[in-house]
Design a protein around this motif. Structure first.
Motif, PDB file in Angstrom:
ATOM      1  N   THR A   1      -5.121  23.640   0.406  1.00  0.00           N
ATOM      2  CA  THR A   1      -3.891  22.864   0.541  1.00  0.00           C
ATOM      3  C   THR A   1      -3.301  22.666  -0.839  1.00  0.00           C
ATOM      4  OG1 THR A   1      -4.779  21.680   2.460  1.00  0.00           O
ATOM      5  CG2 THR A   1      -2.874  20.696   1.346  1.00  0.00           C
ATOM      6  N   GLU A   2      -2.045  23.134  -1.032  1.00  0.00           N
ATOM      7  CA  GLU A   2      -1.383  22.992  -2.322  1.00  0.00           C
ATOM      8  C   GLU A   2      -0.662  21.649  -2.392  1.00  0.00           C
ATOM      9  OE1 GLU A   2       1.054  26.177  -3.546  1.00  0.00           O
ATOM     10  OE2 GLU A   2      -0.556  27.694  -3.436  1.00  0.00           O
ATOM     11  N   ILE A   3      -0.861  20.979  -3.539  1.00  0.00           N
ATOM     12  CA  ILE A   3      -0.322  19.618  -3.718  1.00  0.00           C
ATOM     13  C   ILE A   3       0.284  19.529  -5.113  1.00  0.00           C
ATOM     14  CG2 ILE A   3      -0.894  17.152  -3.786  1.00  0.00           C
ATOM     15  CD1 ILE A   3      -3.319  17.873  -2.020  1.00  0.00           C
ATOM     16  N   LYS A   4       1.411  18.843  -5.223  1.00  0.00           N
ATOM     17  CA  LYS A   4       2.017  18.612  -6.527  1.00  0.00           C
ATOM     18  C   LYS A   4       1.286  17.476  -7.237  1.00  0.00           C
ATOM     19  CE  LYS A   4       6.703  20.211  -5.572  1.00  0.00           C
ATOM     20  NZ  LYS A   4       8.142  19.855  -5.581  1.00  0.00           N
TER      21      LYS A   4
ATOM     22  N   THR B   1       0.849  -1.189   0.000  1.00  0.00           N
ATOM     23  CA  THR B   1       0.000   0.000   0.000  1.00  0.00           C
ATOM     24  C   THR B   1       0.882   1.234   0.000  1.00  0.00           C
ATOM     25  OG1 THR B   1      -1.691  -1.181   1.246  1.00  0.00           O
ATOM     26  CG2 THR B   1      -1.821   1.226   1.221  1.00  0.00           C
ATOM     27  N   PRO B   2       0.744   2.055  -1.033  1.00  0.00           N
ATOM     28  CA  PRO B   2       1.602   3.248  -1.078  1.00  0.00           C
ATOM     29  C   PRO B   2       1.314   4.186   0.082  1.00  0.00           C
ATOM     30  CG  PRO B   2      -0.142   3.369  -2.742  1.00  0.00           C
ATOM     31  CD  PRO B   2      -0.194   2.000  -2.160  1.00  0.00           C
ATOM     32  N   ARG B   3       2.367   4.777   0.604  1.00  0.00           N
ATOM     33  CA  ARG B   3       2.212   5.705   1.706  1.00  0.00           C
ATOM     34  C   ARG B   3       1.772   7.057   1.161  1.00  0.00           C
ATOM     35  NH1 ARG B   3       7.290   5.513   5.619  1.00  0.00           N
ATOM     36  NH2 ARG B   3       5.836   6.844   6.775  1.00  0.00           N
ATOM     37  N   PRO B   4       0.842   7.704   1.832  1.00  0.00           N
ATOM     38  CA  PRO B   4       0.363   9.009   1.350  1.00  0.00           C
ATOM     39  C   PRO B   4       1.430  10.082   1.502  1.00  0.00           C
ATOM     40  CG  PRO B   4      -0.584   8.509   3.483  1.00  0.00           C
ATOM     41  CD  PRO B   4       0.148   7.283   3.059  1.00  0.00           C
ATOM     42  N   ASP B   5       1.418  11.007   0.540  1.00  0.00           N
ATOM     43  CA  ASP B   5       2.324  12.154   0.628  1.00  0.00           C
ATOM     44  C   ASP B   5       1.733  13.255   1.499  1.00  0.00           C
ATOM     45  OD1 ASP B   5       4.390  11.222  -1.364  1.00  0.00           O
ATOM     46  OD2 ASP B   5       2.632  11.247  -2.665  1.00  0.00           O
TER      47      ASP B   5
ATOM     48  N   ILE C   1       0.068  11.428  -3.596  1.00  0.00           N
ATOM     49  CA  ILE C   1      -1.034  10.656  -3.000  1.00  0.00           C
ATOM     50  C   ILE C   1      -1.603  11.432  -1.818  1.00  0.00           C
ATOM     51  CG2 ILE C   1      -1.673   8.503  -1.840  1.00  0.00           C
ATOM     52  CD1 ILE C   1       0.583   7.146  -3.376  1.00  0.00           C
ATOM     53  N   ILE C   2      -2.936  11.578  -1.817  1.00  0.00           N
ATOM     54  CA  ILE C   2      -3.628  12.330  -0.774  1.00  0.00           C
ATOM     55  C   ILE C   2      -4.459  11.375   0.060  1.00  0.00           C
ATOM     56  CG2 ILE C   2      -5.249  14.208  -0.302  1.00  0.00           C
ATOM     57  CD1 ILE C   2      -4.605  15.283  -3.073  1.00  0.00           C
ATOM     58  N   GLU C   3      -4.419  11.581   1.359  1.00  0.00           N
ATOM     59  CA  GLU C   3      -5.235  10.793   2.285  1.00  0.00           C
ATOM     60  C   GLU C   3      -6.122  11.744   3.087  1.00  0.00           C
ATOM     61  OE1 GLU C   3      -4.054   7.122   4.952  1.00  0.00           O
ATOM     62  OE2 GLU C   3      -3.682   8.978   6.079  1.00  0.00           O
ATOM     63  N   LEU C   4      -7.437  11.549   2.939  1.00  0.00           N
ATOM     64  CA  LEU C   4      -8.408  12.343   3.698  1.00  0.00           C
ATOM     65  C   LEU C   4      -8.954  11.471   4.831  1.00  0.00           C
ATOM     66  CD1 LEU C   4     -10.416  13.984   0.756  1.00  0.00           C
ATOM     67  CD2 LEU C   4      -8.617  15.042   2.134  1.00  0.00           C
ATOM     68  N   ARG C   5      -8.837  11.948   6.064  1.00  0.00           N
ATOM     69  CA  ARG C   5      -9.370  11.249   7.227  1.00  0.00           C
ATOM     70  C   ARG C   5     -10.443  12.141   7.831  1.00  0.00           C
ATOM     71  NH1 ARG C   5      -6.656   7.098   9.377  1.00  0.00           N
ATOM     72  NH2 ARG C   5      -7.239   7.741  11.502  1.00  0.00           N
TER      73      ARG C   5
END
Length: 282
Positions: A216-219, A193-197, A223-227
């Motif tokens: 939130t700025e993201i490249k 499972t890839p780790r979120p960035d 990988i984004i993780e929403l909790r």
């Protein structure tokens, strides 16, 4: 001249009778003492003739020369057998029995319901007699039996008759081949499972969002993780990516995805129509 020969005196009548009585008492005492009279069979009789009025002794045999002792299915013992490849040699065999107790101390005695021992057979060839739940089956014993796959455990009474129901021996069979395949098969590959960035944790309580909605700025490609945790049932939705997840009341839900599109994307709840955050992907 006197006769020097001794006269033979007639035996006293009481002596012979006493001798007979003593001998009879010794014989009777030998058979009546020293343990249970039904424990072992008498010399000159077969194991099947050892005694025991349990069930019905059938004329049929189990295939290995032991007669069947039939009992009602309701009171009959039962057995299941499982095997596991041993890391050093052979197999570890486990017998799980019900309505049955292993009695090695009374082997050869009368048949008592729910007591006795088990025998192992490999494709019909006898391997061993077993007096417990566990038995180690070495490879050498399997080879000496000519090899095979089907391992059978069969239950016997103390008098060596085979317990039976409906004219069939009480037994269970498993496969050594299948056990070997399971123990040597490589573990199925589990994709990592890839780790979120980036991880964003958001809480919705009494109609308010914490932390307050922001950007939130993201490249691109990260990988984004929403909790998200909500105090009432709702639906989480990420616009532009068409990602959704149910939000059960009081439970934290995790939604993970790859930000493979550029632009401004809103994260909100459907039912309550609350803005949770905005994602800026560049």
């Amino acid at each position: 001249m006197k006769d020097s020969r001794r006269r033979l005196l007639p035996a006293r009548p009481g002596v012979s009778a006493v001798t007979v009585l003593i001998a009879g008492a010794l014989v009777f005492g030998a058979s009546a003492c020293g343990g249970r009279p039904t424990t072992h069979h008498k010399p000159g009789t077969s194991h099947e003739q050892a005694g025991g009025s349990v069930g019905r002794l059938l004329a049929a045999a189990d295939g290995s020369g032991h007669r069947l002792r039939q009992v009602d299915a309701k009171d009959a013992p039962g057995v299941t057998v499982s095997v596991r490849r041993d890391s050093e040699d052979g197999w570890n065999v486990r017998l799980s029995v019900r309505n049955f107790r292993f009695t090695p101390d009374s082997v050869g005695g009368a048949a008592l319901l729910g007591r006795g021992h088990a025998r192992l057979f490999l494709d019909g060839h006898p391997l061993a007699r077993v007096y417990g739940s566990w038995y180690h089956l070495p490879d050498s014993l399997v080879r000496s039996a000519g090899g095979g796959a089907g391992l059978t455990a069969r239950l016997y009474a103390d008098d060596h008759t085979a317990w039976a129901v409906n004219s069939a021996p009480i037994q269970a069979t498993t496969s050594l081949t299948a056990a070997s395949a399971q123990s040597t098969a490589p573990a199925p590959h589990q994709p990592e499972t890839p780790r979120p960035d980036t991880t964003l944790e958001i809480v919705v309580s009494h109609g308010k969002v914490s932390p307050a909605p922001g950007r939130t700025e993201i490249k691109k490609g990260r990988i984004i993780e929403l909790r998200v945790r909500s105090d009432h049932a709702d639906t989480l939705h990420v616009h532009g990516y068409d990602k959704e997840a149910r939000l059960p009341a009081g439970k934290t839900v995790t939604l993970t995805f790859t930000a493979d599109r550029t632009g401004l994307f809103e994260v909100e709840t459907h039912e309550s129509d609350l803005l949770l955050t905005q994602l800026v992907v560049r």
